[in-house]
Design a protein around this motif. Structure first.
Motif, short mmCIF file in Angstrom:
data_model
loop_
_atom_site.label_atom_id
_atom_site.label_comp_id
_atom_site.label_asym_id
_atom_site.label_seq_id
_atom_site.Cartn_x
_atom_site.Cartn_y
_atom_site.Cartn_z
N ILE A 118 16.56 6.59 0.05
CA ILE A 118 17.47 5.51 -0.36
C ILE A 118 18.63 6.03 -1.21
O ILE A 118 19.53 5.27 -1.54
N GLY A 119 18.63 7.32 -1.55
CA GLY A 119 19.64 7.82 -2.47
C GLY A 119 19.46 7.24 -3.85
O GLY A 119 20.42 6.87 -4.52
N GLY A 120 18.21 7.19 -4.29
CA GLY A 120 17.87 6.52 -5.54
C GLY A 120 18.32 7.24 -6.78
O GLY A 120 18.69 8.42 -6.77
N SER A 121 18.25 6.54 -7.88
CA SER A 121 18.74 7.00 -9.17
C SER A 121 17.93 8.17 -9.72
O SER A 121 16.72 8.24 -9.56
N THR A 122 18.62 9.06 -10.44
CA THR A 122 17.94 10.14 -11.17
C THR A 122 17.02 9.58 -12.25
O THR A 122 16.07 10.25 -12.66
N ASN A 123 17.29 8.36 -12.72
CA ASN A 123 16.42 7.76 -13.73
C ASN A 123 15.00 7.55 -13.20
O ASN A 123 14.05 7.49 -13.99
N ALA A 124 14.85 7.44 -11.89
CA ALA A 124 13.51 7.27 -11.31
C ALA A 124 12.62 8.46 -11.65
O ALA A 124 11.40 8.31 -11.74
N VAL A 125 13.20 9.62 -11.85
CA VAL A 125 12.42 10.81 -12.19
C VAL A 125 11.67 10.58 -13.49
O VAL A 125 10.44 10.74 -13.57
#
Length: 582
Positions: free
Chosen positions: A276-283
């Protein structure tokens, strides 16, 4: 995995053990006070008591419509034979909370955990929206481990301005840079402002809120299709209603977060994030949630699992469209099905529906293959989150390739150093600043301890004199985070952070830095001896808070590479019932 075996029903529920069951003085004490709300006696006849954990707040604009959704959840709970009891918890809104909402994610998680641990609840529906509320509530629920399910508030409708769609956050950064470069006026900027947020809901780009809604679904903690439904679409209310029905059955089956959020579930979520090209914050958030369940998840897992995942969702900031189009195209179930068909998911992972991940998505269709693309037409063939390491980031740093400029993923440049965010703000507009597009901007002291709270300032705006050349991206390195709506060749979460004495703390103006994303390398071009000398002579300039929550945060927060949770909250503690004091 072993197929989930529901618990035998009926059984003694948590709400009956010392709270609402029986005829003792204490039982009557608990029941009688509840009845002052007009609750009939037969609601305490042994049926499941379901908490509705609500982050509604007018100070959290993304969540300001959750009161209505909570009522829909209640309808479903009553229909299924449960007793719904709504309660508020700390609500961290990114747009209004200072110094940064991330500083209070752990506080919200503590609030949730203690509310669940100390009250007569058999299960809980987690009402979330703004990006920190989703991980906070999952962290708190995971620590207690009673049956739990997520309902997100959904994204805003598309912004509309001068005949084009504009996305929350992403368009803000773009228009801000255009104003600095003299391409638009302040009046234009203000006109765009009123067109950006035209309905209730969270960011309509694939920012952190939409990413974390997707992560909740990919982990199996929300019903299939939950992530993308617009906040004002009637189907969002239907999702809330059926979630209320489902949590009652989960309590009867004793289906808990630890049954759903397995290592396989986290591996699924990491791969979905890449697609999905998700956020780096998900890490950071998934590392923290995994720590609460007792799952060993590392930055290396992020790099290993996401490296070969194409980004197929064509949404801002990586692509073109917004969350409305994603929903109309079929939403996250289409992405999960594509990954499952390609053999890139654990299809048999359990979800809160009681079905496997694959059973939920096997029959869905893609209604727009430009929004959700086939693998061969992906935005980038190597999506996911890249984890780079080296003498500048011994514990790792992260970068989002799908939002970066490909030509800058391999780059060597001269460091231009900002000691903290105030230093950056003081210098960036200075026409005499010795900087050009080939330099690497370095920002220190913005990590968990440094800001404090690790603010979303890593996507530093470029200096106007560079923007006027038509340059729109430069390599930027920091120990900060950036908004999921942001973009650029931005290296984030550099660990150990500068305020903890990491190598980032001793980078000097003029040092050469090499970024090599294909080979996962981040190197400060000085000798080992020079680096050691600088570190030996380093002294922190970050003031230590003397009291209050800021003191607790500073003393207890762990590194970004571990999820930035509090050290004393990591681990799976379970639902011990406190002794009755009456």
């Amino acid at each position: 995995m072993t197929k989930f075996k529901p618990a035998a029903w009926p059984r003694v529920l948590r709400s009956q053990e010392g709270w609402f069951g029986g005829t003792s003085k204490d039982n009557i004490y608990h029941r009688s006070w509840m009845k002052n709300q007009g609750l009939p006696s037969d609601l305490f006849d042994g049926r499941p008591v379901i908490g509705i954990c609500n982050t509604w707040s007018q100070l959290t604009p993304c969540n300001a419509h959750l009161r209505d959704l909570a009522e829909r959840v209640k309808h479903g709970i009553y229909e299924a034979g449960g007793l719904p009891l709504e309660f508020p918890v700390f609500s961290a809104g990114e747009s209004t909370l200072r110094p940064t909402a991330m500083m209070f994610r752990n506080l919200a998680a503590m609030d949730v955990e203690e509310a669940l641990r100390g009250t007569p609840l058999d299960g809980v529906v987690l009402m979330v929206g703004c990006d920190k509320t989703t991980p906070a509530l999952l962290m708190g629920a995971a620590s207690v481990d009673i049956p739990a399910i997520v309902v997100t508030g959904g994204p805003m409708l598309n912004g509309k301005w001068r005949g084009q769609d504009i996305g929350s956050g992403t368009s803000l950064w773009q228009l801000s840079e255009d104003r600095k470069a003299g391409k638009i006026s302040t009046e234009d900027f203000l006109e765009a402002e009123i067109a950006m947020s035209r309905s209730p809901g969270s960011c309509n780009t694939m920012g952190t809120a939409s990413t974390m809604a997707s992560m909740a679904e990919a982990l199996g903690m929300a019903l299939s299709g939950n992530a993308a439904i617009p906040a004002v679409d009637s189907r969002r209310r239907v999702m809330a209603h059926v979630t209320g029905r489902r949590i009652v059955q989960m309590v009867k089956d004793d289906l808990k977060p630890s049954d759903v959020m397995t290592k396989e579930a986290f591996e699924n979520a990491i791969r979905v994030n890449g697609a999905i090209g998700g956020s780096t914050n998900a890490v950071i958030h998934l590392l923290a949630i995994a720590g609460r369940v007792g799952i060993d998840l590392t930055l290396d897992d992020w790099d290993r699992l996401g490296r070969d995942i194409p980004t197929i969702v064509n949404l801002q900031p990586s692509g073109k469209y917004l969350m409305e189009e994603f929903f109309y195209a079929g939403g996250l179930p289409v992405v999960i099905k594509a990954l499952g068909e390609a053999g890139k998911l654990h299809n048999d992972a359990l979800t809160v529906s009681g079905d496997t991940m694959w059973d939920q998505v096997k029959d869905v269709q893609n209604w727009n293959d430009d929004v959700i693309r086939p693998f061969e037409k992906a935005l980038t063939q190597s999506g996911g989150i890249a984890v780079v390491k080296g003498n500048l980031a011994p514990n790792g740093a992260v970068l989002k390739p799908s939002a970066a400029t490909p030509a800058l993923l391999t780059h060597r440049g001269r460091a231009v150093v900002f000691e903290d965010i105030d230093d950056y703000k003081a210098k960036i507009y200075d026409e005499n600043l010795d900087i050009d597009e080939n330099c690497i901007m370095v920002l220190k002291n913005c990590g968990p301890k440094g800001y404090p709270g690790m603010a979303e300032v890593g996507n530093m705006g470029l200096p106007p004199k560079v923007l006027r050349k038509g340059i729109t991206d430069m390599v930027r390195i920091s120990d900060a985070r950036m908004s999921g709506t942001a973009y650029g060749t931005v290296v984030l979460h550099t660990s150990p952070e500068a305020a903890a004495g990491g190598p980032l703390a001793v980078v000097q103006n003029g040092d050469m830095i090499e970024l090599d994303v294909p080979n996962r390398k981040l190197h400060l071009d000085i000798s080992d001896e020079e680096l050691k000398k600088r570190l030996d002579n380093w002294k922190s300039t970050v003031p230590v808070p003397e009291s209050g929550y800021a003191y607790l945060y500073y003393k207890s927060v762990i590194g970004a590479d571990k999820g930035a949770d509090f050290d004393f909250l990591v681990g799976h503690r379970g639902k011990e019932i406190p002794k009755d004091s009456h």
